[in-house]
Scaffold this motif. Structure first.
Motif, PDB file in Angstrom:
ATOM      1  N   THR A  31       0.817  -1.222   0.000  1.00  0.00           N
ATOM      2  CA  THR A  31       0.000   0.000   0.000  1.00  0.00           C
ATOM      3  C   THR A  31       0.852   1.275   0.000  1.00  0.00           C
ATOM      4  OG1 THR A  31      -0.128  -0.121   2.412  1.00  0.00           O
ATOM      5  CG2 THR A  31      -1.941  -1.103   1.185  1.00  0.00           C
ATOM      6  N   PRO A  32       0.254   2.378  -0.479  1.00  0.00           N
ATOM      7  CA  PRO A  32       0.967   3.662  -0.518  1.00  0.00           C
ATOM      8  C   PRO A  32       0.705   4.463   0.759  1.00  0.00           C
ATOM      9  CG  PRO A  32      -1.115   3.893  -1.643  1.00  0.00           C
ATOM     10  CD  PRO A  32      -1.093   2.497  -1.075  1.00  0.00           C
ATOM     11  N   TRP A  33       1.343   5.629   0.863  1.00  0.00           N
ATOM     12  CA  TRP A  33       1.213   6.431   2.079  1.00  0.00           C
ATOM     13  C   TRP A  33       0.020   7.386   2.040  1.00  0.00           C
ATOM     14  CZ3 TRP A  33       1.277  11.295   0.269  1.00  0.00           C
ATOM     15  CH2 TRP A  33       1.988  11.546  -0.904  1.00  0.00           C
ATOM     16  N   ASN A  34      -0.598   7.569   0.872  1.00  0.00           N
ATOM     17  CA  ASN A  34      -1.560   8.681   0.817  1.00  0.00           C
ATOM     18  C   ASN A  34      -2.905   8.372   1.473  1.00  0.00           C
ATOM     19  OD1 ASN A  34      -2.339   7.035  -1.263  1.00  0.00           O
ATOM     20  ND2 ASN A  34      -2.739   8.684  -2.709  1.00  0.00           N
TER      21      ASN A  34
ATOM     22  N   LYS B 108       2.529  -5.090   3.330  1.00  0.00           N
ATOM     23  CA  LYS B 108       3.636  -4.145   3.451  1.00  0.00           C
ATOM     24  C   LYS B 108       3.091  -2.722   3.304  1.00  0.00           C
ATOM     25  CE  LYS B 108       7.407  -1.840   1.400  1.00  0.00           C
ATOM     26  NZ  LYS B 108       6.925  -0.637   2.102  1.00  0.00           N
TER      27      LYS B 108
ATOM     28  N   SER C 114       6.634   3.131   3.727  1.00  0.00           N
ATOM     29  CA  SER C 114       7.569   3.423   4.811  1.00  0.00           C
ATOM     30  C   SER C 114       7.285   4.774   5.472  1.00  0.00           C
ATOM     31  CB  SER C 114       9.004   3.373   4.284  1.00  0.00           C
ATOM     32  OG  SER C 114       9.278   2.054   3.869  1.00  0.00           O
TER      33      SER C 114
ATOM     34  N   PHE D 248      -1.419  -4.344  -5.416  1.00  0.00           N
ATOM     35  CA  PHE D 248      -0.516  -3.205  -5.192  1.00  0.00           C
ATOM     36  C   PHE D 248      -1.226  -1.894  -5.499  1.00  0.00           C
ATOM     37  CE2 PHE D 248       2.214  -0.082  -7.353  1.00  0.00           C
ATOM     38  CZ  PHE D 248       3.151   0.186  -6.374  1.00  0.00           C
TER      39      PHE D 248
ATOM     40  N   GLY E 117      -0.026   2.118  -5.836  1.00  0.00           N
ATOM     41  CA  GLY E 117       1.133   3.006  -5.802  1.00  0.00           C
ATOM     42  C   GLY E 117       1.393   3.575  -7.178  1.00  0.00           C
ATOM     43  N   SER E 118       2.635   3.898  -7.422  1.00  0.00           N
ATOM     44  CA  SER E 118       2.970   4.568  -8.681  1.00  0.00           C
ATOM     45  C   SER E 118       2.982   3.589  -9.860  1.00  0.00           C
ATOM     46  CB  SER E 118       4.339   5.215  -8.545  1.00  0.00           C
ATOM     47  OG  SER E 118       5.308   4.223  -8.282  1.00  0.00           O
TER      48      SER E 118
ATOM     49  N   LYS F 214       7.259  -2.396 -12.711  1.00  0.00           N
ATOM     50  CA  LYS F 214       8.329  -3.291 -12.251  1.00  0.00           C
ATOM     51  C   LYS F 214       7.725  -4.607 -11.735  1.00  0.00           C
ATOM     52  CE  LYS F 214      12.081  -3.458  -8.864  1.00  0.00           C
ATOM     53  NZ  LYS F 214      12.671  -4.619  -9.495  1.00  0.00           N
TER      54      LYS F 214
ATOM     55  N   GLY G 199      -1.077   5.193 -10.860  1.00  0.00           N
ATOM     56  CA  GLY G 199      -1.182   6.654 -10.877  1.00  0.00           C
ATOM     57  C   GLY G 199      -2.327   7.183 -11.732  1.00  0.00           C
TER      58      GLY G 199
ATOM     59  N   CYS H  26      -4.735   9.938  -5.827  1.00  0.00           N
ATOM     60  CA  CYS H  26      -4.668   9.484  -7.219  1.00  0.00           C
ATOM     61  C   CYS H  26      -5.857   9.994  -8.023  1.00  0.00           C
ATOM     62  CB  CYS H  26      -4.632   7.960  -7.243  1.00  0.00           C
ATOM     63  SG  CYS H  26      -5.986   7.251  -6.324  1.00  0.00           S
TER      64      CYS H  26
ATOM     65  N   PHE I 229       0.655  15.694  -7.650  1.00  0.00           N
ATOM     66  CA  PHE I 229       0.540  15.212  -6.264  1.00  0.00           C
ATOM     67  C   PHE I 229       0.777  16.330  -5.259  1.00  0.00           C
ATOM     68  CE2 PHE I 229       0.399  10.910  -4.126  1.00  0.00           C
ATOM     69  CZ  PHE I 229      -0.648  10.488  -4.905  1.00  0.00           C
TER      70      PHE I 229
ATOM     71  N   LEU J 100      -7.468   6.893 -14.767  1.00  0.00           N
ATOM     72  CA  LEU J 100      -8.088   6.545 -13.480  1.00  0.00           C
ATOM     73  C   LEU J 100      -9.391   7.328 -13.273  1.00  0.00           C
ATOM     74  CD1 LEU J 100      -7.535   4.708 -11.067  1.00  0.00           C
ATOM     75  CD2 LEU J 100      -6.321   6.580  -9.970  1.00  0.00           C
TER      76      LEU J 100
ATOM     77  N   PHE K 223     -14.001   0.436  -8.495  1.00  0.00           N
ATOM     78  CA  PHE K 223     -13.116   1.544  -8.821  1.00  0.00           C
ATOM     79  C   PHE K 223     -11.792   0.984  -9.301  1.00  0.00           C
ATOM     80  CE2 PHE K 223      -9.701   4.482  -7.869  1.00  0.00           C
ATOM     81  CZ  PHE K 223     -10.161   5.638  -8.467  1.00  0.00           C
TER      82      PHE K 223
ATOM     83  N   SER L  59      -3.183   3.130 -15.656  1.00  0.00           N
ATOM     84  CA  SER L  59      -3.614   3.361 -14.265  1.00  0.00           C
ATOM     85  C   SER L  59      -3.955   2.070 -13.544  1.00  0.00           C
ATOM     86  CB  SER L  59      -4.807   4.317 -14.221  1.00  0.00           C
ATOM     87  OG  SER L  59      -4.375   5.636 -14.476  1.00  0.00           O
TER      88      SER L  59
HETATM   89  P1  NAP Z   1       5.130   4.095  -4.638  1.00  0.00           P
HETATM   90  O1  NAP Z   1       6.430   4.782  -4.484  1.00  0.00           O
HETATM   91  O2  NAP Z   1       4.901   3.316  -5.882  1.00  0.00           O
HETATM   92  O3  NAP Z   1       5.009   3.144  -3.355  1.00  0.00           O
HETATM   93  C1  NAP Z   1       3.854   2.404  -3.085  1.00  0.00           C
HETATM   94  C2  NAP Z   1       4.214   1.209  -2.230  1.00  0.00           C
HETATM   95  O4  NAP Z   1       5.047   0.337  -2.986  1.00  0.00           O
HETATM   96  C3  NAP Z   1       5.002   1.556  -0.968  1.00  0.00           C
HETATM   97  O5  NAP Z   1       4.636   0.662   0.054  1.00  0.00           O
HETATM   98  C4  NAP Z   1       6.435   1.312  -1.408  1.00  0.00           C
HETATM   99  O6  NAP Z   1       7.308   1.042  -0.337  1.00  0.00           O
HETATM  100  C5  NAP Z   1       6.228   0.075  -2.256  1.00  0.00           C
HETATM  101  N1  NAP Z   1       7.296  -0.209  -3.216  1.00  0.00           N
HETATM  102  C6  NAP Z   1       8.173   0.639  -3.787  1.00  0.00           C
HETATM  103  N2  NAP Z   1       9.001  -0.039  -4.597  1.00  0.00           N
HETATM  104  C7  NAP Z   1       8.643  -1.343  -4.538  1.00  0.00           C
HETATM  105  C8  NAP Z   1       9.129  -2.544  -5.139  1.00  0.00           C
HETATM  106  N3  NAP Z   1      10.157  -2.563  -5.965  1.00  0.00           N
HETATM  107  N4  NAP Z   1       8.509  -3.708  -4.836  1.00  0.00           N
HETATM  108  C9  NAP Z   1       7.467  -3.734  -3.980  1.00  0.00           C
HETATM  109  N5  NAP Z   1       6.981  -2.632  -3.376  1.00  0.00           N
HETATM  110  C10 NAP Z   1       7.544  -1.451  -3.659  1.00  0.00           C
HETATM  111  O7  NAP Z   1       3.906   5.084  -4.507  1.00  0.00           O
HETATM  112  P2  NAP Z   1       3.606   6.156  -3.373  1.00  0.00           P
HETATM  113  O8  NAP Z   1       4.517   7.309  -3.590  1.00  0.00           O
HETATM  114  O9  NAP Z   1       3.583   5.516  -2.030  1.00  0.00           O
HETATM  115  O10 NAP Z   1       2.093   6.543  -3.717  1.00  0.00           O
HETATM  116  C11 NAP Z   1       1.758   7.493  -4.638  1.00  0.00           C
HETATM  117  C12 NAP Z   1       1.290   6.856  -5.947  1.00  0.00           C
HETATM  118  O11 NAP Z   1       0.232   5.959  -5.675  1.00  0.00           O
HETATM  119  C13 NAP Z   1       0.717   7.889  -6.907  1.00  0.00           C
HETATM  120  O12 NAP Z   1       1.163   7.622  -8.205  1.00  0.00           O
HETATM  121  C14 NAP Z   1      -0.786   7.643  -6.809  1.00  0.00           C
HETATM  122  O13 NAP Z   1      -1.522   8.045  -7.933  1.00  0.00           O
HETATM  123  C15 NAP Z   1      -0.844   6.177  -6.595  1.00  0.00           C
HETATM  124  N6  NAP Z   1      -2.120   5.794  -5.979  1.00  0.00           N
HETATM  125  C16 NAP Z   1      -3.037   5.151  -6.752  1.00  0.00           C
HETATM  126  C17 NAP Z   1      -4.275   4.809  -6.212  1.00  0.00           C
HETATM  127  C18 NAP Z   1      -5.318   4.097  -7.032  1.00  0.00           C
HETATM  128  O14 NAP Z   1      -6.350   3.738  -6.471  1.00  0.00           O
HETATM  129  N7  NAP Z   1      -5.092   3.884  -8.303  1.00  0.00           N
HETATM  130  C19 NAP Z   1      -4.551   5.131  -4.886  1.00  0.00           C
HETATM  131  C20 NAP Z   1      -3.596   5.778  -4.130  1.00  0.00           C
HETATM  132  C21 NAP Z   1      -2.369   6.102  -4.697  1.00  0.00           C
HETATM  133  P3  NAP Z   1       8.201   2.200   0.350  1.00  0.00           P
HETATM  134  O15 NAP Z   1       7.244   3.180   0.936  1.00  0.00           O
HETATM  135  O16 NAP Z   1       8.979   1.463   1.363  1.00  0.00           O
HETATM  136  O17 NAP Z   1       9.031   2.802  -0.736  1.00  0.00           O
END
Ligand code: NAP
Length: 484
Positions: A153-156, A179, A182, A231, A233-234, A240, A257, A289, A390, A416, A454, A460
């Motif tokens: 999960t992400p931090w937002n 996970k 961080s 997952f 996140g970005s 990857k 994203g 997002c 962001f 998205l 959703f 996205s």
């Molecule tokens: P992120 O950098 O991609 O990180 C998201 C999660 O993935 C964190 O827990 C991060 O851990 C982990 N992570 C990073 N590299 C990884 C790897 N190689 N293998 C496994 N896990 C890994 O994203 P973020 O900055 O936290 O969140 C912002 C992004 O999330 C934005 O792009 C936003 O649009 C997107 N988002 C999308 C939605 C949706 O519903 N589509 C909702 C919310 C957010 P660490 O924190 O330890 O680096």
């Protein structure tokens, strides 16, 4: 340091036990409003993640699955624990993320809603027998748990995002290895503390690991005992994971994203559009997002709309989310702050003009508070148009025709959320059908809800969270034809 009855243990959780890093390493968690370290949590090595996967495997029951009734009780238990502890979970969330306290507590309610929805609709996962009897057989469809799921999960949305995944995983009977980001592990520890105290679940059903994303990600991608990753996140990290799981053909649910267009036609109710934009854009400090990233305004109403936004933005209060009457908290970290600043500088240097907010040189240093900012005359060459900003920057671009704005809205790899404001119902239908986005708000800037699916089109993401579609993400249909 943060003190909370929900943070008596500051460790991971494996096989039903609070578990520290086997190597004793830790990392710091900050309050972005003050810059202070508020906790130290374990950075767990590969061996601990492997142990968490093994614990999950031991909790997986395929031949005698947990009954629907048992799973419903888990979901109701988590829902009730969240609701009963909304204030405290929200306070922890506010302190590590920075969003205003009320908003943080609202996120806890939102999270509880996913457990509630899944508990009420879990019957949909029961096996069913087809009424037809093709090939002289009786056909039964079972929904089997896919297995141990990795949830990242992400931090937002520190509680909202895990709720979407964990509710559906538990409804399916899947153990998980979780996970958190961080930047925001404390809200997750609080959730585990509630589960540990209030929910009677088998050991290993939920496991928490924290630490380096590369270490944890590697185990989850490579372990044959983890057939699915969910997952959020970005898009960069999502890509990857696609590559790293291709060899094993793992199931992926990816929420990635966005680059949301927010379209305002000249027949729209401008006050309502402005109110909706403010609520949509500044939630979570503009770090969501689904928040509007490109605001397309019909040229006839652009000036009037800009004035309405400026009026509203100039009334907003920026500050520590724990204080009353704060509308906008800090950004999550320096990299986040610098990105928004770069987008503002780039736009102003290339022909955009400031409608409300501060010039980049007046923003100051040594803090993460970015004021709500509106700029106009934005075009597709600018970073704020092409990338997800962001942060609390509202970039307005002007348009003339419906066709032109549909093309402009789709002029991104993301798909998205999107929004259209018009009082012409036929136009709204045409625009919604033309926009390649998983979510199209018509005269509303509202985002997802537990009752509706959703997710993203294009880059996205893959899959859906929420609604019946989300409920089915962690099961695999197994068809059993029976001959006579
Ligand atoms: P992120 O950098 O991609 O990180 C998201 C999660 O993935 C964190 O827990 C991060 O851990 C982990 N992570 C990073 N590299 C990884 C790897 N190689 N293998 C496994 N896990 C890994 O994203 P973020 O900055 O936290 O969140 C912002 C992004 O999330 C934005 O792009 C936003 O649009 C997107 N988002 C999308 C939605 C949706 O519903 N589509 C909702 C919310 C957010 P660490 O924190 O330890 O680096």
């Amino acid at each position: 340091m943060i003190e909370s009855p929900l943070l008596e243990k500051l460790t991971g959780y494996i096989g039903g036990r609070w578990t520290d890093s086997s190597q004793g390493n830790t990392f710091d968690v900050y309050n972005p409003a003050t810059g202070e370290v508020i906790a130290k949590v374990p950075s767990m090595p590969e061996a601990d993640v492997v142990a968490a996967v093994a614990a999950g495997k031991s909790a997986l029951r395929l031949t005698s699955p947990y009954t629907l009734e048992t799973r419903r009780k888990w979901l109701e238990g988590i829902r009730d624990a969240l609701k009963n502890n909304k204030e405290e979970v929200g306070r922890i969330l506010c302190m590590e993320h920075g969003k205003p306290l009320k908003e943080a507590q609202g996120e806890v309610d939102y999270a509880a809603g996913f457990f509630d929805y899944c508990s009420k609709h879990i019957q949909a996962l029961d096996a069913h027998t087809l009424t037809e009897k093709p090939k002289d057989c009786t056909w039964t469809v079972h929904y089997r748990p896919i297995g141990v799921a990795g949830l990242i999960t992400p931090w937002n949305f520190p509680i909202g995002m895990i709720a979407k995944k964990l509710s559906a995983a538990l409804a399916a009977g899947c153990p998980s290895v979780i996970k958190p980001a961080s930047e925001t592990p404390l809200t997750m520890i609080a959730l585990f503390s509630l589960i540990d105290k209030h929910v009677d679940m088998p050991d290993g059903m939920v496991n928490l690991v924290m630490g380096k994303a590369s270490v944890i990600g590697k185990v989850l991608c490579e372990s044959p005992d983890v057939p699915m990753l969910s997952f959020t996140g970005s898009t960069e990290v999502g890509r990857k994971l696609v590559v790293d799981t291709a060899e094993q053909v793992k199931k992926l649910a990816l929420e990635l994203g966005g680059n949301a267009p927010f379209i305002v036609f000249d027949d729209a109710d401008l006050d309502s559009a402005a109110d909706n934009l403010i609520a949509n854009k500044f939630r979570g400090g503009g770090q969501t997002c689904v928040c509007a990233n490109r605001i397309f305004v019909h040229e006839k109403v652009a000036e009037a709309f800009g004035e309405k936004l400026a009026e509203r933005v100039n009334r907003m209060t920026v500050g520590d989310g724990l204080k009353e009457d704060v509308d906008l908290g800090p950004l999550i970290n320096k990299a986040g702050f610098d990105k928004v600043k770069r987008h503002l500088e780039d736009a102003l240097a290339n022909g955009a003009s400031l409608v409300a907010g501060k010039k980049p040189e007046d923003l100051g240093d040594g803090h993460l508070f970015f004021p709500p900012t509106v700029i106009t005359d934005v075009n597709r060459e600018m970073c704020c148009y092409r990338e997800e900003t962001f942060g609390p920057l509202v970039p307005m671009a002007l348009f003339r025709t419906e066709e032109e704005v549909i093309d402009a809205g789709n002029d991104t790899e993301f798909g998205l959320a999107s929004y259209v404001f018009t009082n012409d119902a036929e136009r709204a239908q045409r625009v919604a059908a033309g926009l390649r986005f998983g979510h199209v708000g018509w005269n509303t800037g509202t985002g997802p809800t537990p009752e509706a699916p959703f997710g993203g089109m294009k880059a996205s993401g893959i899959g859906r969270e929420g609604g019946l579609e989300g409920l089915f993400e962690f099961v695999e249909a197994q068809t059993v034809p029976r001959g006579f």
